[in-house]
Design a protein around this motif. Structure first.
Motif, PDB file in Angstrom:
ATOM      1  N   ASP A  54       0.827  -1.221   0.000  1.00 30.92           N
ATOM      2  CA  ASP A  54       0.000   0.000   0.000  1.00 30.92           C
ATOM      3  C   ASP A  54       0.855   1.262   0.000  1.00 30.92           C
ATOM      4  OD1 ASP A  54      -2.407  -1.302  -0.205  1.00 30.92           O
ATOM      5  OD2 ASP A  54      -2.839  -1.273   1.942  1.00 30.92           O
ATOM      6  N   ILE A  57       1.987   1.686  -3.605  1.00 35.38           N
ATOM      7  CA  ILE A  57       0.870   2.159  -4.430  1.00 35.38           C
ATOM      8  C   ILE A  57       0.687   3.663  -4.261  1.00 35.38           C
ATOM      9  CG2 ILE A  57      -1.657   2.094  -4.704  1.00 35.38           C
ATOM     10  CD1 ILE A  57      -1.471  -0.944  -4.114  1.00 35.38           C
ATOM     11  N   ASN A  61       1.258   6.212  -7.324  1.00 32.13           N
ATOM     12  CA  ASN A  61       0.082   6.950  -7.789  1.00 32.13           C
ATOM     13  C   ASN A  61       0.344   8.448  -7.843  1.00 32.13           C
ATOM     14  OD1 ASN A  61      -1.467   4.717  -8.293  1.00 32.13           O
ATOM     15  ND2 ASN A  61      -2.671   4.846  -6.405  1.00 32.13           N
ATOM     16  N   THR A  72      -2.029  -0.011  -9.577  1.00 31.18           N
ATOM     17  CA  THR A  72      -2.745  -0.551  -8.424  1.00 31.18           C
ATOM     18  C   THR A  72      -3.129  -2.004  -8.674  1.00 31.18           C
ATOM     19  OG1 THR A  72      -3.584   1.629  -7.822  1.00 31.18           O
ATOM     20  CG2 THR A  72      -4.756  -0.277  -6.926  1.00 31.18           C
ATOM     21  N   LYS A  76      -1.513  -5.058  -6.450  1.00 30.12           N
ATOM     22  CA  LYS A  76      -2.465  -5.801  -5.623  1.00 30.12           C
ATOM     23  C   LYS A  76      -2.521  -7.276  -6.005  1.00 30.12           C
ATOM     24  CE  LYS A  76      -4.543  -2.691  -2.894  1.00 30.12           C
ATOM     25  NZ  LYS A  76      -4.518  -2.824  -1.407  1.00 30.12           N
TER      26      LYS A  76
END
Length: 198
Positions: A54, A57, A61, A72, A76
């Motif tokens: 996370d 990400i 992003n 993502t 994931k």
């Protein structure tokens, strides 16, 4: 020889990110994602256990807003590409049946190793192991090998290391271990027969 130490990626688990990405994205995008994700410092930090998925990400992003959805999805789901190499898992089982002690020594993310252990029962065959994400050190740094020796009271001279990276094998040999450099075209069972392990 008493102990056999296995790397995971491309030894027991198939890891070809470009092939995986090409199944989900067009050529232009998957080539970008290969560089952004799998060639990044952040990927190394995941192996070192300094970041979680996370965290990465969020970083990506902000840095690459154009590819938020694709990055993502990849981050994931990337463990879906890690599929057991059946013939090498069978070799692992044979080694256990022969009475060898089995260990893992791998550069691997903390979260991903939990996923793999839940998914694949061959992990129960190991007597122990060192995963870089928990130790904050990665191969080929000699410290991660020394951790393995110390934690499990292993004599390097009684231990064989199997890895797909030549640099990692060279460090192992420098520390007194025997090693098999498992290239993509190497037959692991045949290599172990040459060493009279099987």
């Amino acid at each position: 020889m008493k102990n056999i130490v296995f790397d995971l990626g491309n030894v027991l688990l198939r890891f070809y990110p470009e092939e995986y990405l090409s199944q989900h994205f067009c050529k232009e995008i998957y080539e970008e994602l290969m560089i952004i994700i799998f060639c990044s410092d952040e990927w190394v930090q995941l192996d070192l256990g300094h970041l979680l998925i996370d965290d990465v990400i969020d970083i990506f992003n902000k840095r690459y807003p154009k590819y938020q959805k694709e990055m993502t999805f990849t981050l994931k789901n990337w463990t879906d590409m890690l599929i057991p190499i059946k013939e090498n898992v069978e070799v692992l089982k044979e080694c256990q049946q022969k009475g060898y002690s089995l260990y893992v020594l791998s550069n691997f993310h903390k979260e991903a190793i939990f996923t793999m252990k839940e998914k694949y029962d061959f992990f129960s065959l190991f007597d122990g192991g060192i995963i870089s994400g928990f130790e904050h050190v990665i191969k080929p740094d000699k410290k991660i090998y020394e951790l393995l020796f110390e934690r499990y009271h292993l004599d390097p001279k009684e231990s064989l290391f199997i890895d797909d990276s030549l640099a990692n094998i060279e460090t192992a040999k420098h520390l007194g271990m025997n090693g098999i450099h498992l290239r993509f075209d190497t037959n692991l069972k045949e290599e172990l027969k040459k060493l009279k392990i099987l």
